[in-house]
Design a protein around this motif. Structure first.
Motif, PDB file in Angstrom:
ATOM      1  N   PHE A   1      -7.117  -6.348  -4.865  1.00 42.05           N
ATOM      2  CA  PHE A   1      -7.485  -5.188  -5.669  1.00 42.05           C
ATOM      3  C   PHE A   1      -6.273  -4.549  -6.327  1.00 42.05           C
ATOM      4  CE2 PHE A   1     -11.403  -5.161  -2.976  1.00 42.05           C
ATOM      5  CZ  PHE A   1     -12.305  -5.308  -4.019  1.00 42.05           C
ATOM      6  N   ILE A   2      -5.159  -4.511  -5.630  1.00 43.35           N
ATOM      7  CA  ILE A   2      -3.958  -3.935  -6.242  1.00 43.35           C
ATOM      8  C   ILE A   2      -3.490  -4.790  -7.413  1.00 43.35           C
ATOM      9  CG2 ILE A   2      -1.506  -3.437  -5.851  1.00 43.35           C
ATOM     10  CD1 ILE A   2      -2.232  -2.540  -3.031  1.00 43.35           C
ATOM     11  N   LYS A   3      -3.609  -6.108  -7.284  1.00 43.42           N
ATOM     12  CA  LYS A   3      -3.166  -7.000  -8.356  1.00 43.42           C
ATOM     13  C   LYS A   3      -4.092  -6.946  -9.568  1.00 43.42           C
ATOM     14  CE  LYS A   3      -2.273 -11.879  -9.387  1.00 43.42           C
ATOM     15  NZ  LYS A   3      -1.044 -11.591 -10.150  1.00 43.42           N
ATOM     16  N   THR A   4      -5.397  -6.850  -9.322  1.00 40.83           N
ATOM     17  CA  THR A   4      -6.360  -6.970 -10.422  1.00 40.83           C
ATOM     18  C   THR A   4      -6.720  -5.648 -11.078  1.00 40.83           C
ATOM     19  OG1 THR A   4      -8.196  -6.884  -8.813  1.00 40.83           O
ATOM     20  CG2 THR A   4      -7.363  -9.068  -9.450  1.00 40.83           C
ATOM     21  N   ASP A   5      -6.433  -4.526 -10.437  1.00 40.80           N
ATOM     22  CA  ASP A   5      -6.801  -3.219 -10.992  1.00 40.80           C
ATOM     23  C   ASP A   5      -5.559  -2.518 -11.543  1.00 40.80           C
ATOM     24  OD1 ASP A   5      -7.735  -0.706 -11.622  1.00 40.80           O
ATOM     25  OD2 ASP A   5      -8.975  -0.519  -9.822  1.00 40.80           O
ATOM     26  N   PRO A   6      -5.446  -2.373 -12.879  1.00 40.34           N
ATOM     27  CA  PRO A   6      -4.260  -1.723 -13.464  1.00 40.34           C
ATOM     28  C   PRO A   6      -4.052  -0.293 -12.995  1.00 40.34           C
ATOM     29  CG  PRO A   6      -5.515  -2.897 -15.147  1.00 40.34           C
ATOM     30  CD  PRO A   6      -6.357  -2.898 -13.904  1.00 40.34           C
ATOM     31  N   SER A   7      -5.140   0.393 -12.630  1.00 36.26           N
ATOM     32  CA  SER A   7      -4.999   1.787 -12.188  1.00 36.26           C
ATOM     33  C   SER A   7      -4.292   1.894 -10.841  1.00 36.26           C
ATOM     34  CB  SER A   7      -6.379   2.457 -12.093  1.00 36.26           C
ATOM     35  OG  SER A   7      -7.154   1.875 -11.053  1.00 36.26           O
ATOM     36  N   LEU A   8      -4.175   0.755 -10.119  1.00 30.70           N
ATOM     37  CA  LEU A   8      -3.488   0.741  -8.831  1.00 30.70           C
ATOM     38  C   LEU A   8      -2.051   0.240  -8.936  1.00 30.70           C
ATOM     39  CD1 LEU A   8      -6.352  -0.627  -6.524  1.00 30.70           C
ATOM     40  CD2 LEU A   8      -5.662   1.750  -6.873  1.00 30.70           C
ATOM     41  N   HIS A   9      -1.567   0.067 -10.164  1.00 30.45           N
ATOM     42  CA  HIS A   9      -0.185  -0.393 -10.344  1.00 30.45           C
ATOM     43  C   HIS A   9       0.764   0.803 -10.335  1.00 30.45           C
ATOM     44  CE1 HIS A   9      -1.663  -4.363 -12.405  1.00 30.45           C
ATOM     45  NE2 HIS A   9      -2.017  -4.254 -11.138  1.00 30.45           N
ATOM     46  N   GLU A  10       0.689   1.577  -9.289  1.00 31.26           N
ATOM     47  CA  GLU A  10       1.551   2.732  -9.091  1.00 31.26           C
ATOM     48  C   GLU A  10       2.492   2.446  -7.919  1.00 31.26           C
ATOM     49  OE1 GLU A  10      -0.895   6.098  -8.465  1.00 31.26           O
ATOM     50  OE2 GLU A  10      -1.926   5.953 -10.401  1.00 31.26           O
ATOM     51  N   PRO A  11       3.608   3.191  -7.835  1.00 31.06           N
ATOM     52  CA  PRO A  11       4.582   2.911  -6.765  1.00 31.06           C
ATOM     53  C   PRO A  11       3.984   2.872  -5.366  1.00 31.06           C
ATOM     54  CG  PRO A  11       5.529   4.414  -8.357  1.00 31.06           C
ATOM     55  CD  PRO A  11       4.110   4.220  -8.768  1.00 31.06           C
ATOM     56  N   MET A  12       3.110   3.837  -5.051  1.00 32.47           N
ATOM     57  CA  MET A  12       2.549   3.889  -3.704  1.00 32.47           C
ATOM     58  C   MET A  12       1.799   2.605  -3.373  1.00 32.47           C
ATOM     59  SD  MET A  12      -0.044   6.707  -2.029  1.00 32.47           S
ATOM     60  CE  MET A  12      -1.449   6.218  -3.043  1.00 32.47           C
ATOM     61  N   TYR A  13       1.042   2.081  -4.329  1.00 36.27           N
ATOM     62  CA  TYR A  13       0.251   0.875  -4.083  1.00 36.27           C
ATOM     63  C   TYR A  13       1.110  -0.390  -4.141  1.00 36.27           C
ATOM     64  CZ  TYR A  13      -3.603   4.099  -4.578  1.00 36.27           C
ATOM     65  OH  TYR A  13      -4.456   5.164  -4.403  1.00 36.27           O
ATOM     66  N   ILE A  14       2.181  -0.345  -4.904  1.00 37.35           N
ATOM     67  CA  ILE A  14       3.121  -1.478  -4.894  1.00 37.35           C
ATOM     68  C   ILE A  14       3.767  -1.599  -3.520  1.00 37.35           C
ATOM     69  CG2 ILE A  14       5.244  -2.406  -5.876  1.00 37.35           C
ATOM     70  CD1 ILE A  14       4.468  -1.064  -8.514  1.00 37.35           C
ATOM     71  N   PHE A  15       4.168  -0.462  -2.949  1.00 30.98           N
ATOM     72  CA  PHE A  15       4.727  -0.480  -1.589  1.00 30.98           C
ATOM     73  C   PHE A  15       3.670  -0.925  -0.573  1.00 30.98           C
ATOM     74  CE2 PHE A  15       7.663   3.012  -3.270  1.00 30.98           C
ATOM     75  CZ  PHE A  15       8.691   2.114  -3.491  1.00 30.98           C
ATOM     76  N   LEU A  16       2.426  -0.506  -0.790  1.00 31.21           N
ATOM     77  CA  LEU A  16       1.340  -0.934   0.098  1.00 31.21           C
ATOM     78  C   LEU A  16       1.134  -2.438   0.016  1.00 31.21           C
ATOM     79  CD1 LEU A  16      -0.948  -0.344   2.050  1.00 31.21           C
ATOM     80  CD2 LEU A  16      -2.397   0.262   0.090  1.00 31.21           C
ATOM     81  N   SER A  17       1.274  -3.004  -1.169  1.00 31.29           N
ATOM     82  CA  SER A  17       1.142  -4.463  -1.303  1.00 31.29           C
ATOM     83  C   SER A  17       2.281  -5.182  -0.581  1.00 31.29           C
ATOM     84  CB  SER A  17       1.109  -4.859  -2.782  1.00 31.29           C
ATOM     85  OG  SER A  17       2.351  -4.598  -3.413  1.00 31.29           O
ATOM     86  N   MET A  18       3.481  -4.602  -0.604  1.00 29.71           N
ATOM     87  CA  MET A  18       4.595  -5.172   0.161  1.00 29.71           C
ATOM     88  C   MET A  18       4.283  -5.161   1.653  1.00 29.71           C
ATOM     89  SD  MET A  18       7.998  -3.511  -1.592  1.00 29.71           S
ATOM     90  CE  MET A  18       8.377  -3.693  -3.331  1.00 29.71           C
ATOM     91  N   LEU A  19       3.702  -4.055   2.121  1.00 33.01           N
ATOM     92  CA  LEU A  19       3.338  -3.944   3.533  1.00 33.01           C
ATOM     93  C   LEU A  19       2.278  -4.983   3.893  1.00 33.01           C
ATOM     94  CD1 LEU A  19       3.789  -2.208   6.125  1.00 33.01           C
ATOM     95  CD2 LEU A  19       1.813  -0.846   5.394  1.00 33.01           C
ATOM     96  N   ALA A  20       1.317  -5.187   2.994  1.00 36.25           N
ATOM     97  CA  ALA A  20       0.249  -6.158   3.252  1.00 36.25           C
ATOM     98  C   ALA A  20       0.799  -7.579   3.321  1.00 36.25           C
ATOM     99  CB  ALA A  20      -0.823  -6.049   2.170  1.00 36.25           C
ATOM    100  N   VAL A  21       1.730  -7.913   2.421  1.00 32.16           N
ATOM    101  CA  VAL A  21       2.340  -9.251   2.438  1.00 32.16           C
ATOM    102  C   VAL A  21       3.097  -9.466   3.750  1.00 32.16           C
ATOM    103  CG1 VAL A  21       4.134 -10.681   1.386  1.00 32.16           C
ATOM    104  CG2 VAL A  21       2.483  -9.506  -0.054  1.00 32.16           C
ATOM    105  N   THR A  22       3.838  -8.446   4.180  1.00 32.91           N
ATOM    106  CA  THR A  22       4.589  -8.548   5.439  1.00 32.91           C
ATOM    107  C   THR A  22       3.660  -8.725   6.628  1.00 32.91           C
ATOM    108  OG1 THR A  22       6.191  -7.025   4.448  1.00 32.91           O
ATOM    109  CG2 THR A  22       6.429  -7.492   6.779  1.00 32.91           C
TER     110      THR A  22
END
Length: 311
Positions: A50-71
């Motif tokens: 959802f973070i990758k496919t939704d442009p409205s989620l391309h904010e710093p907080m969600y980018i950091f959340l995606s890093m956490l999810a990958v880890t």
């Protein structure tokens, strides 16, 4: 003893450990672990999608959340298969090279997760204490550079572990107290002086995860100081509410980590069961709970997931 001492380390194995005395119910124990594994993989993958496919989620907080999810995905994939192997197939043996590779990835990913939690604390600090400059400070290129620096930090500080351990011959029982490999435990299986390994391991932990936790603490001191100066009680609660998810993630990660460090360094007489519980909590619970907490507490992400499932 001499025959054991002459065994070459490349042909030796370690024995991983399940919950002692519960061998008769290993199959039943594997069921919740397997469910946690599946939920962790699916939950973190859904967040990434959802973070990758939704442009409205391309904010710093969600980018950091995606890093956490990958880890969290990396930690789950690195550790849970060997844990399930013990409970499903009684597959306890792991070669030294495989053990060294596993502990490298565990320590690298754990240090990077600590860094991501620090970045998320920095994100909340800027959003609350300096909101007018939020967009200009946390730009996508700057976020990418910070992420790359912390990835390299985690990998560089963990890279020497396998080579420091390969120097030794392992003539002891070679039965590990966890269902996966950790540097601070494997080094105790060696027949040689482990002073260098002990000092290096403790130093890197203090300079990475220890420093991260201190900076996170200082960030929240500044956040609470700023929030308490807000006149409106409603705005104060709204600001604090944006930090709840991150505080949960911090507590889930650092509490068992600190407990394991204390037990491995200073608690030789501590309960083996306590080590097992903290070890499982450390690697199984955060990847399971983090996507659930952030999906519930993050309004935009929650609405996006609900819209997708409603459709």
């Amino acid at each position: 003893m001499s025959a054991v001492n002459d065994t070459n380390f490349t042909s030796a194995v370690f024995l991983l450990t399940g919950i002692p005395g519960q061998e008769d119910v290993y199959l039943w124990i594997s069921i919740p672990i397997c469910l946690m594994y599946v939920i962790s993989i699916v939950g973190n993958s859904v967040i990434l999608f959802f973070i990758k496919t939704d442009p409205s989620l391309h904010e710093p907080m969600y980018i950091f959340l995606s890093m956490l999810a990958v880890t969290d995905l990396g930690l789950s994939i690195t550790t849970i298969p060997t844990i399930l192997g013990i409970y499903l197939f009684n597959s306890r043996e792991i070669s030294l090279n495989a053990c060294f590779a596993q502990l490298f990835f565990i320590h690298s990913l754990a240090k990077f997760e600590s860094s991501v939690l620090l970045l998320m604390a920095f994100d909340r600090f800027i959003a609350i204490c300096n909101p007018l400059r939020y967009a200009s400070i946390l730009t996508p290129p700057r976020i990418a550079k910070m992420g790359l620096v912390f990835v390299l930090r985690g990998a560089a500080t963990s890279f020497p572990f396998p080579f420091l351990l390969k120097r030794f011959r392992y003539c002891r029982d070679n039965v590990l107290s966890h269902s996966y490999c950790l540097h601070q435990e494997v080094m105790k299986m060696a027949c040689s002086d482990i002073t260098v390994n002990s000092i290096y391991g403790l130093s890197t932990s203090l300079l990475t995860m220890g420093l991260d936790s201190l900076l996170i603490f200082l960030s929240y001191v500044m956040i609470f100081k700023t929030v308490l100066s807000i006149a409106s009680h409603e705005e104060c609660l709204r600001a604090l509410n944006t930090c709840v998810s991150h505080l949960c993630a911090v507590l889930l990660f650092y509490t068992p980590d600190i407990g394991l460090v204390v037990i491995h360094r200073f608690g030789n007489s501590s309960s083996h069961l306590l080590q097992m519980v903290l070890g499982y909590f450390y690697l199984l619970v955060p990847p399971l709970i983090n996507p659930i907490v952030y999906s519930v507490k993050s309004k935009h992400l929650r609405e996006r997931i609900i819209r997708a499932f409603v459709k």
